[in-house]
Write a protein that holds these residues in place. Structure first.
Motif, PDB file in Angstrom:
ATOM      1  N   ASP A 133       0.878  -1.195   0.022  1.00 38.16           N
ATOM      2  CA  ASP A 133       0.177   0.306  -0.269  1.00 38.16           C
ATOM      3  C   ASP A 133       0.636   1.219   0.091  1.00 38.16           C
ATOM      4  OD1 ASP A 133      -1.973  -1.845   0.178  1.00 38.16           O
ATOM      5  OD2 ASP A 133      -2.373  -1.320   2.264  1.00 38.16           O
ATOM      6  N   ASN A 134       1.336   1.237  -1.293  1.00 38.00           N
ATOM      7  CA  ASN A 134       2.612   1.938  -1.032  1.00 38.00           C
ATOM      8  C   ASN A 134       2.291   3.134  -2.310  1.00 38.00           C
ATOM      9  OD1 ASN A 134       3.133   1.049  -3.651  1.00 38.00           O
ATOM     10  ND2 ASN A 134       5.180   0.381  -3.421  1.00 38.00           N
ATOM     11  N   LEU A 135       1.266   3.511  -2.383  1.00 38.11           N
ATOM     12  CA  LEU A 135       1.115   4.909  -3.460  1.00 38.11           C
ATOM     13  C   LEU A 135       0.641   6.023  -2.576  1.00 38.11           C
ATOM     14  CD1 LEU A 135      -2.015   4.067  -5.063  1.00 38.11           C
ATOM     15  CD2 LEU A 135       0.074   4.083  -6.188  1.00 38.11           C
ATOM     16  N   GLY A 136       1.043   6.956  -2.446  1.00 33.22           N
ATOM     17  CA  GLY A 136       1.392   8.094  -1.640  1.00 33.22           C
ATOM     18  C   GLY A 136       2.317   7.738  -0.802  1.00 33.22           C
ATOM     19  N   THR A 139       7.151   6.071   0.930  1.00 30.66           N
ATOM     20  CA  THR A 139       8.354   7.570   1.226  1.00 30.66           C
ATOM     21  C   THR A 139       8.666   7.286   2.548  1.00 30.66           C
ATOM     22  OG1 THR A 139       7.132   9.176   1.227  1.00 30.66           O
ATOM     23  CG2 THR A 139       8.688   8.225  -1.191  1.00 30.66           C
ATOM     24  N   GLU A 140       7.145   7.087   2.985  1.00 31.99           N
ATOM     25  CA  GLU A 140       7.175   7.115   4.787  1.00 31.99           C
ATOM     26  C   GLU A 140       6.468   5.330   5.705  1.00 31.99           C
ATOM     27  OE1 GLU A 140       5.168  10.324   5.860  1.00 31.99           O
ATOM     28  OE2 GLU A 140       5.730  11.256   4.453  1.00 31.99           O
ATOM     29  N   ASP A 141       7.641   5.963   6.640  1.00 31.54           N
ATOM     30  CA  ASP A 141       6.872   4.430   7.690  1.00 31.54           C
ATOM     31  C   ASP A 141       5.172   5.190   7.876  1.00 31.54           C
ATOM     32  OD1 ASP A 141       9.952   3.416   7.265  1.00 31.54           O
ATOM     33  OD2 ASP A 141       9.591   3.013   9.729  1.00 31.54           O
ATOM     34  N   GLN A 188       5.254  -1.486   4.287  1.00 36.13           N
ATOM     35  CA  GLN A 188       4.446  -1.223   2.909  1.00 36.13           C
ATOM     36  C   GLN A 188       5.290  -0.869   1.549  1.00 36.13           C
ATOM     37  OE1 GLN A 188       1.243  -2.261   2.752  1.00 36.13           O
ATOM     38  NE2 GLN A 188       1.236  -1.781   4.579  1.00 36.13           N
ATOM     39  N   ARG A 189       6.583  -0.740   2.216  1.00 32.88           N
ATOM     40  CA  ARG A 189       7.256   0.073   1.569  1.00 32.88           C
ATOM     41  C   ARG A 189       8.554  -1.502   0.814  1.00 32.88           C
ATOM     42  NH1 ARG A 189       8.945   3.795   4.446  1.00 32.88           N
ATOM     43  NH2 ARG A 189      11.323   3.023   5.169  1.00 32.88           N
ATOM     44  N   PRO A 192      -3.769   5.995   7.842  1.00 36.21           N
ATOM     45  CA  PRO A 192      -4.046   7.217   7.573  1.00 36.21           C
ATOM     46  C   PRO A 192      -3.926   7.801   6.817  1.00 36.21           C
ATOM     47  CG  PRO A 192      -1.708   6.193   8.689  1.00 36.21           C
ATOM     48  CD  PRO A 192      -3.094   4.921   7.888  1.00 36.21           C
ATOM     49  N   LYS A 193      -3.961   9.070   6.493  1.00 34.36           N
ATOM     50  CA  LYS A 193      -4.234  10.067   5.730  1.00 34.36           C
ATOM     51  C   LYS A 193      -3.300  10.630   4.143  1.00 34.36           C
ATOM     52  CE  LYS A 193      -5.790  14.861   4.218  1.00 34.36           C
ATOM     53  NZ  LYS A 193      -5.930  16.202   5.389  1.00 34.36           N
ATOM     54  N   GLY A 194      -4.030   9.895   2.980  1.00 32.65           N
ATOM     55  CA  GLY A 194      -2.729   9.690   2.145  1.00 32.65           C
ATOM     56  C   GLY A 194      -2.152   8.497   1.458  1.00 32.65           C
ATOM     57  N   VAL A 195      -2.629   7.479   2.209  1.00 33.37           N
ATOM     58  CA  VAL A 195      -1.817   5.970   2.501  1.00 33.37           C
ATOM     59  C   VAL A 195      -2.886   5.694   1.704  1.00 33.37           C
ATOM     60  CG1 VAL A 195      -0.583   3.974   3.496  1.00 33.37           C
ATOM     61  CG2 VAL A 195      -0.421   6.488   4.256  1.00 33.37           C
TER      62      VAL A 195
END
Length: 208
Positions: A129-132, A136-138, A180-181, A204-207
């Motif tokens: 689930d690595n759109l957004g 790049t973030e945990d 996710q990464r 969370p928002k943006g994931v």
């Protein structure tokens, strides 16, 4: 490798209620990834399954794959931030997860994505689930499963030993850290005769 999650019995008489999150067991993976597993977090999951199956506005989607358009092998429904969720227990679940993981996640879970796996032919391919922001973030993705158990498979991105978690009957799994990464997950097809399963993914928002 198989990690059996012994969920609660799929019975109609049990009231729908959440248990404590303190019983979740953390499994460290690699590259900063981890999962928390909690069998039977939701008691009375049969009632929730029946309500969601009947009342959620399920969508049958089609997506382009290479040079053709194919049917997505599951039904989908997405609830963005601020959208009313289809059952009050899901609001309770999202709030409980947000409170429990506040110190690690640093923000609440905002959205809910639902997947309806009607039988063993329905599936989801390997992905993160690595759109957004997830690219790049945990972050964390929490999945609550109701209905018949299906295996959630996890493997390191790029190859390596896989892990399989049977999820259903109110079981919870939370994928956190770099999961996710640096890892991928899937619900494989099966030729076994299996009943339907619904998963609810809190993010969370943006994931996505």
């Amino acid at each position: 490798m198989s990690h059996a999650l012994q969920g609660s019995l799929f019975g109609e008489s049990e009231p729908t209620a959440l248990g404590p999150l303190s019983g979740a067991r953390r499994i460290e993976l690699s590259h900063g990834a981890w999962v928390d597993v909690l069998p039977g977090w939701l008691a009375g999951s049969a009632d929730l399954f029946s309500r969601l199956a009947a009342e959620v506005p399920w969508q049958a989607e089609r997506r382009k794959m290479y040079d053709r358009v194919v049917a997505v092998p599951r039904l989908l429904s997405f609830y963005p931030e601020h959208a009313p969720l289809p059952h009050p227990i899901l609001d309770e679940a999202r709030a409980a997860l947000s409170a429990h993981y506040a110190g690690e996640l640093g923000e609440p879970f905002r959205t809910a994505g639902l997947c309806y796996y009607r039988d063993g032919r329905d599936s989801v391919a390997w992905h993160g689930d690595n759109l957004g922001r997830g690219s790049t973030e945990d972050t964390m993705v929490a999945i609550l499963s109701v209905g018949t158990q299906r295996h959630l498979a996890l493997r390191p991105r790029g190859g390596g030993e896989s892990h399989r978690y049977p999820l259903g009957h109110g079981d919870l799994i939370v994928m956190g850290g770099s999961c996710q990464r640096t890892w991928e997950h899937a619900i494989p097809k099966t030729t076994r005769a299996v009943g339907p399963r619904i998963s609810i993914q809190f993010r969370p928002k943006g994931v996505r």
